[in-house]
Design a protein around this motif. Sequence first.
Motif, PDB file in Angstrom:
ATOM      1  N   HIS A  62      40.868   8.913   9.715  1.00 47.44           N
ATOM      2  CA  HIS A  62      40.373  10.141   9.089  1.00 47.44           C
ATOM      3  C   HIS A  62      38.865  10.066   8.823  1.00 47.44           C
ATOM      4  O   HIS A  62      38.117  10.985   9.168  1.00 47.44           O
ATOM      5  CB  HIS A  62      41.138  10.367   7.783  1.00 47.44           C
ATOM      6  N   LEU A  63      38.414   8.967   8.246  1.00 43.54           N
ATOM      7  CA  LEU A  63      36.988   8.824   7.934  1.00 43.54           C
ATOM      8  C   LEU A  63      36.149   8.776   9.205  1.00 43.54           C
ATOM      9  O   LEU A  63      35.057   9.350   9.259  1.00 43.54           O
ATOM     10  CB  LEU A  63      36.752   7.571   7.082  1.00 43.54           C
ATOM     11  N   SER A  64      36.651   8.117  10.228  1.00 48.88           N
ATOM     12  CA  SER A  64      35.925   8.063  11.503  1.00 48.88           C
ATOM     13  C   SER A  64      35.735   9.470  12.070  1.00 48.88           C
ATOM     14  O   SER A  64      34.633   9.824  12.508  1.00 48.88           O
ATOM     15  CB  SER A  64      36.698   7.191  12.498  1.00 48.88           C
ATOM     16  N   ALA A  65      36.792  10.279  12.050  1.00 51.68           N
ATOM     17  CA  ALA A  65      36.699  11.648  12.584  1.00 51.68           C
ATOM     18  C   ALA A  65      35.765  12.511  11.740  1.00 51.68           C
ATOM     19  O   ALA A  65      35.004  13.324  12.276  1.00 51.68           O
ATOM     20  CB  ALA A  65      38.090  12.275  12.650  1.00 51.68           C
ATOM     21  N   GLU A  66      35.800  12.337  10.420  1.00 49.67           N
ATOM     22  CA  GLU A  66      34.875  13.095   9.566  1.00 49.67           C
ATOM     23  C   GLU A  66      33.431  12.742   9.887  1.00 49.67           C
ATOM     24  O   GLU A  66      32.572  13.625   9.961  1.00 49.67           O
ATOM     25  CB  GLU A  66      35.166  12.808   8.083  1.00 49.67           C
ATOM     26  N   GLU A  67      33.178  11.452  10.071  1.00 48.70           N
ATOM     27  CA  GLU A  67      31.805  11.017  10.359  1.00 48.70           C
ATOM     28  C   GLU A  67      31.328  11.515  11.726  1.00 48.70           C
ATOM     29  O   GLU A  67      30.143  11.812  11.904  1.00 48.70           O
ATOM     30  CB  GLU A  67      31.730   9.485  10.274  1.00 48.70           C
ATOM     31  N   GLN A  68      32.254  11.646  12.679  1.00 49.74           N
ATOM     32  CA  GLN A  68      31.875  12.104  14.022  1.00 49.74           C
ATOM     33  C   GLN A  68      31.694  13.614  14.100  1.00 49.74           C
ATOM     34  O   GLN A  68      30.822  14.086  14.832  1.00 49.74           O
ATOM     35  CB  GLN A  68      32.937  11.672  15.038  1.00 49.74           C
ATOM     36  N   GLN A  90      27.550   7.589   1.897  1.00 49.10           N
ATOM     37  CA  GLN A  90      27.444   6.450   0.982  1.00 49.10           C
ATOM     38  C   GLN A  90      28.771   6.203   0.266  1.00 49.10           C
ATOM     39  O   GLN A  90      29.222   5.061   0.126  1.00 49.10           O
ATOM     40  CB  GLN A  90      26.326   6.698  -0.039  1.00 49.10           C
ATOM     41  N   GLU A  91      29.410   7.289  -0.164  1.00 51.88           N
ATOM     42  CA  GLU A  91      30.714   7.166  -0.830  1.00 51.88           C
ATOM     43  C   GLU A  91      31.773   6.649   0.151  1.00 51.88           C
ATOM     44  O   GLU A  91      32.625   5.835  -0.202  1.00 51.88           O
ATOM     45  CB  GLU A  91      31.148   8.517  -1.403  1.00 51.88           C
ATOM     46  N   HIS A 124      36.707  11.541  -3.003  1.00 47.96           N
ATOM     47  CA  HIS A 124      36.410  12.015  -1.647  1.00 47.96           C
ATOM     48  C   HIS A 124      37.071  13.381  -1.403  1.00 47.96           C
ATOM     49  O   HIS A 124      36.422  14.316  -0.920  1.00 47.96           O
ATOM     50  CB  HIS A 124      36.926  10.976  -0.647  1.00 47.96           C
ATOM     51  N   ALA A 125      38.345  13.495  -1.740  1.00 43.49           N
ATOM     52  CA  ALA A 125      39.085  14.746  -1.513  1.00 43.49           C
ATOM     53  C   ALA A 125      38.552  15.871  -2.387  1.00 43.49           C
ATOM     54  O   ALA A 125      38.459  17.027  -1.945  1.00 43.49           O
ATOM     55  CB  ALA A 125      40.575  14.520  -1.770  1.00 43.49           C
ATOM     56  N   GLU A 126      38.197  15.557  -3.629  1.00 43.27           N
ATOM     57  CA  GLU A 126      37.653  16.583  -4.533  1.00 43.27           C
ATOM     58  C   GLU A 126      36.297  17.089  -4.044  1.00 43.27           C
ATOM     59  O   GLU A 126      36.004  18.289  -4.119  1.00 43.27           O
ATOM     60  CB  GLU A 126      37.532  16.026  -5.948  1.00 43.27           C
ATOM     61  N   ALA A 127      35.462  16.199  -3.520  1.00 46.87           N
ATOM     62  CA  ALA A 127      34.152  16.614  -2.995  1.00 46.87           C
ATOM     63  C   ALA A 127      34.335  17.534  -1.791  1.00 46.87           C
ATOM     64  O   ALA A 127      33.627  18.531  -1.643  1.00 46.87           O
ATOM     65  CB  ALA A 127      33.321  15.394  -2.612  1.00 46.87           C
TER      66      ALA A 127
END
Length: 201
Positions: A62-68, A90-91, A124-127
């Motif tokens: 999930h984090l990899s796809a968000e970053e891409q 950073q988070e 992370h989800a709240e942001a």
Amino acid sequence: MSAHLPPLPPVGGETTGVNVVDLITREHRELLALCEELTASGTDAARRRTLAQVLVASLSRHLSAEEQYLYPAVRSTVPDGDGLTTRELQEDQALLVALRMLDAAGDGDRAERAANVAERLHRHAEAAAGELVPLLARLVPVEDLIRLGNRFEMAEEAAPTRPHPGTPLRPPWNKVVDPAVALVDKVRDVIGRRTTYHRDL
């Protein structure tokens, strides 16, 4: 305002697929539910071990796809998008470190490390729900959101199943490095008979 993506070939004359806003919202709910069961006092050690494997793999993808795809779209379309995404990267880096610690945990310290991941995942989800996703939904045409959703899903399938805080977090390098690292992860998963998908729980 466009998210500056080259078009995907349409199916049946229109862009089809899952809107990235709906996809991210759903995945955050699923990841938080995994954390809730993982940190529940009644969860036995064997189940907790399997839940931790699935959480580590699912959240890494999930984090990899968000970053891409998510963060570059926010950066290019949202006012002060660069500041917002720099903060989130950073988070995410801290979340990946916490995830790596959970992945290395033994039965004795798994609950404590899972609680740390859960706390960071909640933030992370709240942001995303309170800021990033609503801004994107308001500023990006729905067709672009669907195209982003398509790319997000493809990126997850080619993403690492373990946390790698030292790899690049921004395109273009993460789009090159993450799939290469993922190949090694997936071989290790097969050899170790590791559970990496929620559907296999």
